[in-house]
Design an enzyme around this catalytic site. Sequence first.
Site, PDB file in Angstrom:
ATOM      1  N   ASP A   8       0.881  -0.931   0.043  1.00  0.00           N
ATOM      2  CA  ASP A   8       0.148   0.089   0.108  1.00  0.00           C
ATOM      3  C   ASP A   8       0.707   1.407   0.033  1.00  0.00           C
ATOM      4  OD1 ASP A   8      -0.774  -2.227   1.735  1.00  0.00           O
ATOM      5  OD2 ASP A   8      -2.838  -1.388   1.391  1.00  0.00           O
ATOM      6  N   GLU A  39      -4.310   1.429  -3.723  1.00  0.00           N
ATOM      7  CA  GLU A  39      -5.635   1.918  -3.191  1.00  0.00           C
ATOM      8  C   GLU A  39      -5.456   2.951  -1.980  1.00  0.00           C
ATOM      9  OE1 GLU A  39      -7.786  -0.697  -0.643  1.00  0.00           O
ATOM     10  OE2 GLU A  39      -6.273  -0.406   0.828  1.00  0.00           O
ATOM     11  N   ASN A  40      -4.247   3.233  -1.543  1.00  0.00           N
ATOM     12  CA  ASN A  40      -4.473   4.284  -0.482  1.00  0.00           C
ATOM     13  C   ASN A  40      -3.355   5.621  -1.049  1.00  0.00           C
ATOM     14  OD1 ASN A  40      -3.978   1.773   1.599  1.00  0.00           O
ATOM     15  ND2 ASN A  40      -5.741   3.111   1.719  1.00  0.00           N
ATOM     16  N   ASN A  67     -10.036  -2.667  -0.934  1.00  0.00           N
ATOM     17  CA  ASN A  67     -11.265  -2.068  -0.602  1.00  0.00           C
ATOM     18  C   ASN A  67     -11.566  -0.764  -0.786  1.00  0.00           C
ATOM     19  OD1 ASN A  67      -9.181  -2.362   1.443  1.00  0.00           O
ATOM     20  ND2 ASN A  67     -10.977  -1.389   2.890  1.00  0.00           N
ATOM     21  N   HIS A  68     -10.346  -0.100  -1.192  1.00  0.00           N
ATOM     22  CA  HIS A  68     -10.607   1.467  -1.054  1.00  0.00           C
ATOM     23  C   HIS A  68     -10.364   1.727  -2.748  1.00  0.00           C
ATOM     24  CE1 HIS A  68     -10.746   2.813   2.871  1.00  0.00           C
ATOM     25  NE2 HIS A  68      -9.670   2.018   3.204  1.00  0.00           N
ATOM     26  N   HIS A 150      -5.250  -8.709  -0.698  1.00  0.00           N
ATOM     27  CA  HIS A 150      -5.467  -7.695   0.350  1.00  0.00           C
ATOM     28  C   HIS A 150      -6.565  -8.205   1.281  1.00  0.00           C
ATOM     29  CE1 HIS A 150      -5.340  -3.408   0.546  1.00  0.00           C
ATOM     30  NE2 HIS A 150      -6.775  -3.274   0.797  1.00  0.00           N
ATOM     31  N   HIS A 175      -3.035  -4.468   2.922  1.00  0.00           N
ATOM     32  CA  HIS A 175      -4.064  -3.815   3.413  1.00  0.00           C
ATOM     33  C   HIS A 175      -3.861  -3.465   4.953  1.00  0.00           C
ATOM     34  CE1 HIS A 175      -8.331  -3.110   4.813  1.00  0.00           C
ATOM     35  NE2 HIS A 175      -7.951  -3.970   5.600  1.00  0.00           N
ATOM     36  N   HIS A 177      -1.150  -2.628   6.424  1.00  0.00           N
ATOM     37  CA  HIS A 177       0.052  -1.654   6.437  1.00  0.00           C
ATOM     38  C   HIS A 177       1.199  -2.151   7.145  1.00  0.00           C
ATOM     39  CE1 HIS A 177      -2.811   1.737   4.702  1.00  0.00           C
ATOM     40  NE2 HIS A 177      -3.072   0.804   4.234  1.00  0.00           N
TER      41      HIS A 177
HETATM   42 FE   FE2 Z   1      -7.164  -1.859   2.157  1.00  0.00          FE
END
Ligand code: FE2
Length: 269
Positions: A8, A39-40, A67-68, A150, A175, A177
Amino acid sequence: MRVAFIGDIVGSHGRDMLKAHLKNLRKEYEIDFVVANYENASHGFGLTVKNANEIVSYGVDCMSGGNHTWDKKDVEALFNTHEILRPHNYPDEVKGTGCKVYEVAEEKLGVLNLMGHYSMPYVDNAFRKAKESVEMLHAKGVKNIFIDFHAEATSEKRALMMLLQGSVSAIIGTHTHVSTDDFQIVQGTAYMSDIGLTGCRDNIIGMDNATPIKQFLTGIKGHFDIPKKCKKILQIAIMDFKDGKCEGAFKLKVFDDGAVLRTDAWVER
Ligand code: FE2
């Protein structure tokens, strides 16, 4: 082929670390192909067109999601213009794909992005989708397969490894982190529960401390923010794939003062 994976990328600090180090790392370690999770990447939530272009220009070949993925509306357009994945176990009617095949160093490389279930959106069964996708790739003659899984739960990540060990080249988690120290190669499959973030390293999962601490003290949710200043880290796994097997792998933690910490993957005999 030598494939690298970055987890991420969290906000501008994560992007800054790619800008500062990725080109040199590609050269020094003779990396053929880089996958990174987007995603982040845009202020902690999703991905904008501007930031996608930046990340590509720093040396990323394929971007995986989670998910983001849908947090910035730009992603819809990016599916048509960029090498970008969303978890493959979103239902088929959802735009985009989580599985792509690339030609790398005269061999084929399949990149598969999946999302776990615990504390995640309701999607199709990750394990069934994984099995089905790997069988489909094998049937197409794609032996080298990299999976970004993830997921929140390490149990789900271990289960996917037990299900697929020996049939894919690598499974690396994203996910949470937070990096785990279980990098290993079993039956030719490299595995790490979570590679950890690229971004700020001196706070709470790359985010400013104030909101999460308040949330945990009071139970009241707030909006997580990227810190204005922080100490940074870039975390990258570098893996050698041949005929579908991972023959060797190591992870680098690159700190913003230039220090580098290397950990070799344990090879289970
Ligand atoms: Fe995530």
